[in-house]
Design a protein around this motif. Structure first.
Motif, short mmCIF file in Angstrom:
data_model
loop_
_atom_site.label_atom_id
_atom_site.label_comp_id
_atom_site.label_asym_id
_atom_site.label_seq_id
_atom_site.Cartn_x
_atom_site.Cartn_y
_atom_site.Cartn_z
N UNK A 219 7.64 6.61 -17.05
CA UNK A 219 8.06 6.17 -15.99
C UNK A 219 8.71 7.36 -15.13
N UNK A 220 9.13 8.44 -15.84
CA UNK A 220 9.50 9.53 -15.00
C UNK A 220 8.35 10.28 -14.31
N UNK A 221 7.24 10.14 -15.18
CA UNK A 221 6.23 10.85 -14.69
C UNK A 221 5.60 10.16 -13.49
N UNK A 222 5.53 8.94 -13.51
CA UNK A 222 5.04 7.94 -12.25
C UNK A 222 6.04 8.38 -11.12
N UNK A 223 7.36 8.37 -11.42
CA UNK A 223 8.45 8.85 -10.28
C UNK A 223 8.17 10.02 -9.62
N UNK A 224 7.58 11.19 -10.44
CA UNK A 224 7.01 12.23 -10.11
C UNK A 224 6.11 12.41 -9.01
N UNK A 225 4.92 11.66 -9.59
CA UNK A 225 3.63 11.49 -8.87
C UNK A 225 3.83 10.90 -7.57
N UNK A 226 4.99 9.64 -7.53
CA UNK A 226 5.29 9.20 -6.40
C UNK A 226 5.96 9.89 -5.26
N UNK A 227 6.89 10.77 -5.73
CA UNK A 227 7.60 11.67 -5.00
C UNK A 227 6.63 12.77 -4.26
N UNK A 228 5.37 13.11 -4.79
CA UNK A 228 4.59 14.14 -3.97
C UNK A 228 3.21 13.51 -3.72
N UNK A 229 3.37 12.10 -3.64
CA UNK A 229 2.25 11.41 -3.07
C UNK A 229 1.53 11.83 -1.76
N UNK A 230 2.54 12.35 -0.89
CA UNK A 230 2.10 12.89 0.51
C UNK A 230 1.68 14.21 0.58
N UNK A 231 1.64 14.93 -0.67
CA UNK A 231 1.09 16.42 -0.85
C UNK A 231 -0.11 16.30 -1.69
N UNK A 232 -0.59 15.18 -2.37
CA UNK A 232 -1.59 15.30 -3.38
C UNK A 232 -2.70 14.28 -2.72
N UNK A 233 -4.05 14.56 -2.88
CA UNK A 233 -5.02 13.61 -2.39
C UNK A 233 -4.70 12.13 -3.03
N UNK A 234 -4.92 11.10 -2.28
CA UNK A 234 -4.49 9.73 -2.69
C UNK A 234 -5.43 9.36 -4.05
N UNK A 235 -6.54 9.58 -3.90
CA UNK A 235 -7.55 9.36 -5.07
C UNK A 235 -6.92 10.04 -6.35
N UNK A 236 -6.35 11.21 -6.28
CA UNK A 236 -5.65 11.83 -7.66
C UNK A 236 -4.42 11.25 -7.92
N UNK A 237 -3.55 10.82 -6.99
CA UNK A 237 -2.32 10.16 -7.17
C UNK A 237 -2.63 8.81 -7.96
#
Length: 394
Positions: A219-237
């Motif tokens: 869950x913490x890892x998912x939160x981190x990925x969502x927090x940086x969603x605008x900085x990482x390609x959509x497909x990778x996120x």
């Protein structure tokens, strides 16, 4: 003049009018009967549906004052037959000894309690077009529960209705792993069906809060990925989040399997196996001497033979039976759960990204949505009891 003299057209009109009048009169005369029959059918349908609901509630809450069975009774009978011949199981001395050694009495329990214990104790896995039954020591329990329920329903329903009762326990939602019992003839399309949940007869700490702690890292890892969603390609996120959700599901399934094995396998197979084996010679003298197999050997051989029905099971003599069962079940359960949810995880990952990127939901809300989804796959504490009822005369 000719038109006036030709009366055929007038006569035909009169005939048509008379025909319509007769049809109308017939409709008026027949209408009460037709409406009455419809009302009667509707009343009949409502009556059976209400009766079905009442019978199901009565069955769930009906109390059994005297219930008994023998743990490993089938295996003990086999051992006695192999040692002394087919008539030995009818001996009064053997039956008394069997009851003393392996007999269990359960008094003042409801049918819901007994049915829940029955489906939990007969744990079965349906996998790769095969079935593997992991608990072979409670055949008498299942048979005696079915007999008691049949006697109760026969008394409640009488000869007017046919019925079918099923109890199905699926600890992993929509996955063919668990226990079930079916009693009665095949259910026709015209049957009235009523279902209700019954509580499984054991306590477990497998709550939503427990699962939240179990998958906290994911869950913490998912939160981190969502927090940086605008900085990482959509497909990778999406790929990262879907991976964490799948890992969370695998962790939850593995933990649930461990809990189930402790509740349904260790408490029955291993403890009963040890207890019965220690005392069985008092009932079957010489059964563990020479070349004759002991009750423990018979139980182990039967369970392993069941497991080997599935090529996915690989025997490991260096591990205990419950440990081997746990590893096998974890692998099968993960495979079956992911087969059921195929595609759902990717959709969930995409949805929560959309919500967070568009500020429709906060990261913590998205994490709660993932937790709800993972927790929804587990349903250890409930089983579904269904009663189908249909009139023999219709």
């Amino acid at each position: 003049m000719q038109i006036i003299d030709d009366t055929r057209g007038f006569s035909s009109s009169i005939d048509v009018l008379l025909f319509l009048v007769l049809v109308s009169v017939s409709a008026v005369l027949l209408a009460p009967a037709m409406v009455g029959n419809t009302q009667l059918m509707a009343l009949h349908d409502t009556s059976i549906a209400e009766h079905n609901s009442q019978v199901l509630q009565s069955l769930q809450n009906g109390r059994v004052d005297d219930f008994s069975h023998a743990v490993a009774g089938t295996q003990m009978d086999f051992l006695v037959t192999e040692t002394f011949g087919s008539g030995a199981v009818d001996s009064g001395v053997y039956q008394t000894g069997k009851k003393l050694v392996a007999g269990r009495e359960i008094n003042h329990k409801t049918f819901a309690n007994l049915a829940g214990e029955s489906v939990a104790s007969q744990f079965t896995i349906y996998h790769a077009d095969r079935s593997v039954r992991l608990n072979l020591l409670t055949d008498e329990y299942r048979d005696n529960v079915d007999i008691q329920m049949r006697d109760y329903l026969d008394m409640q329903i009488g000869d007017r209705y046919n019925y079918n009762v099923s109890v199905v326990w699926r600890p992993f939602r929509d996955v063919p792993i668990g226990g079930e019992t079916h009693m009665g003839p095949a259910v026709p399309d015209t049957a009235y069906v009523e279902s209700g949940w019954i509580t499984m007869p054991y306590s477990t700490e497998f709550t939503r809060y427990y699962v939240e702690e179990l998958i906290a890292d994911e869950l913490d890892a998912i939160g981190f990925n969502l927090g940086s969603a605008n900085e990482v390609p959509r497909e990778e996120t999406e790929e990262l989040i879907a991976g964490h959700i799948n890992d969370a599901i695998n962790k939850t399934v593995d933990e649930a399997v461990g809990t189930i094995v402790k509740m349904t396998i260790e408490k029955t197979i291993e403890k009963a196996q040890t207890a019965v084996n220690q005392q069985v010679e008092s009932v079957v003298p010489g059964s563990n001497s020479g070349d004759n197999p002991g009750i423990s050997d018979i139980i182990m051989d039967e369970v392993l033979a069941e497991l080997k029905n599935d090529p996915a099971f690989i025997e490991d003599a260096g591990k205990g039976l419950s440990e081997q069962i746990t590893g096998y079940m974890q692998e099968v359960a993960r495979e079956e759960v992911h087969a059921v949810i195929s595609g759902e995880v990717d959709v969930l990952a995409s949805d929560i990204i959309d919500q967070c990127v568009s500020n429709v939901a906060m990261v913590e809300e998205a994490k709660d949505e993932v937790l709800d989804y993972v927790f929804s796959r587990i349903d250890i504490s409930r089983a579904r009891m269904t009663l189908a009822l249909w009139d023999r005369n219709w």
